[in-house]
Write an enzyme that holds these catalytic residues in place. Structure first.
Site, PDB file in Angstrom:
ATOM      1  N   MET A   1     -26.122  -3.734  34.837  1.00  0.00           N
ATOM      2  CA  MET A   1     -27.047  -3.259  33.632  1.00  0.00           C
ATOM      3  C   MET A   1     -27.466  -1.766  33.962  1.00  0.00           C
ATOM      4  O   MET A   1     -28.171  -1.202  33.021  1.00  0.00           O
ATOM      5  CB  MET A   1     -28.480  -3.971  34.046  1.00  0.00           C
ATOM      6  CG  MET A   1     -29.143  -4.146  32.770  1.00  0.00           C
ATOM      7  SD  MET A   1     -30.502  -5.328  33.283  1.00  0.00           S
ATOM      8  CE  MET A   1     -31.246  -4.522  34.696  1.00  0.00           C
ATOM      9  N   PRO A   2     -26.947  -1.060  34.812  1.00  0.00           N
ATOM     10  CA  PRO A   2     -26.856   0.386  34.897  1.00  0.00           C
ATOM     11  C   PRO A   2     -26.576   1.010  33.529  1.00  0.00           C
ATOM     12  O   PRO A   2     -25.578   0.544  33.091  1.00  0.00           O
ATOM     13  CB  PRO A   2     -26.275   0.706  36.098  1.00  0.00           C
ATOM     14  CG  PRO A   2     -26.107  -0.429  36.929  1.00  0.00           C
ATOM     15  CD  PRO A   2     -25.853  -1.536  35.961  1.00  0.00           C
ATOM     16  N   TYR A   3     -27.034   2.286  33.499  1.00  0.00           N
ATOM     17  CA  TYR A   3     -26.517   3.100  32.477  1.00  0.00           C
ATOM     18  C   TYR A   3     -26.125   4.530  32.980  1.00  0.00           C
ATOM     19  O   TYR A   3     -27.053   4.931  33.629  1.00  0.00           O
ATOM     20  CB  TYR A   3     -27.613   3.292  31.225  1.00  0.00           C
ATOM     21  CG  TYR A   3     -27.087   4.260  30.407  1.00  0.00           C
ATOM     22  CD1 TYR A   3     -26.229   3.966  29.023  1.00  0.00           C
ATOM     23  CD2 TYR A   3     -27.595   5.589  30.214  1.00  0.00           C
ATOM     24  CE1 TYR A   3     -25.889   4.985  28.356  1.00  0.00           C
ATOM     25  CE2 TYR A   3     -27.262   6.384  29.297  1.00  0.00           C
ATOM     26  CZ  TYR A   3     -26.415   6.219  28.538  1.00  0.00           C
ATOM     27  OH  TYR A   3     -26.160   7.286  27.730  1.00  0.00           O
TER      28      TYR A   3
END
Lengths: 67, 67, 67, 67, 67, 67
Positions: free
Chosen positions: C1-3
């Site tokens: 889910m990191p960006y």
């Protein structure tokens, strides 16, 4: 897979309102571009009114004048 | 001279882990593109789980369901 | 889910190098923070050297001086 | 209508200094590009020194060495 | 005064679709938070599939496999 | 070490004007906060008028009406 970043001033946005923004943007991308909601990421940044400027001045000062 | 921004949910990232991320990304840019580590900037944003949405809902709600 | 957003000057980065950056950053987030690679998003911005400034001048001018 | 984002380390920037940055950037865009100050938005992000990396390490560590 | 940035892969988004995204996000912020549409800014970034990574690889490669 | 991102519509900004923006922002950060110009990074994004929205519509449409 889209990534959306929403920046607003930090003035009491509730968790429910954040949920509505996240749901609304995710639905919009699904409806307009057919993007998969499962991988649509939305990040909301709440910015202190001292750190947000418009018209060449801090929003804090505008709020003090009732704007 | 590269600029890298890493956004993750705010869930207990330690200073040491931040250091590992910074070192790892800086090394990666040096190895792959020959970029100078001395001017490589890395900024980590930790985002409240109420402010991060995926699948059309706040991460806070997903965590409550054990996701 | 990191960006993750990587910004570099637009100076001939190849598709393979982009792949190495994407793989490297995704692995780093999995190794350091246990993040799921399947939902880790990486966006690479290549910026024209006229549009990137350091030391108060465009990178284009620095490149002309061999920097 | 321009949007400007300024990121600096969180090390005691005062409200007045923020106001000077906002005013200065807004004036610059009006003078150089003729942009309307009324719709020029400036957002200042203050980043914890643990979350800002340069030279492959956290700024916190550099500050401890007097850099 | 809100600022919204939408990032999607560059795969044939039409001007009309861009208009729908802009209208939709602006209405959402007016409805949920009472924000003034006249000063709501939306910026859409279309990113080359070589420059967008998910699951540790370029989207270009996923598209070749029909994903 | 500051990082500044300036977003404007893509409407004929010249290299010299970009240089003035870079110089102006770098000087501002040196004067107001004492930041070192040598490590101040400025990135200018020029955004297509179809991809920039204000008032709920694309800037392209506003330009057609002479706004």
């Amino acid at each position: 897979m889209p990534y959306v970043n929403i920046k607003v001033t930090k003035e009491g946005v509730t968790p429910n309102q954040k949920g509505e923004l996240i749901k609304g943007v995710t639905d919009l991308l699904a409806n307009v571009l057919g993007k998969n909601p499962e991988t649509t990421v939305v990040v909301i940044d709440e910015v202190d009114t001292d750190n947000w400027g418009i018209g060449g001045e801090r929003v804090t000062l505008r709020r003090q004048r009732g704007l």
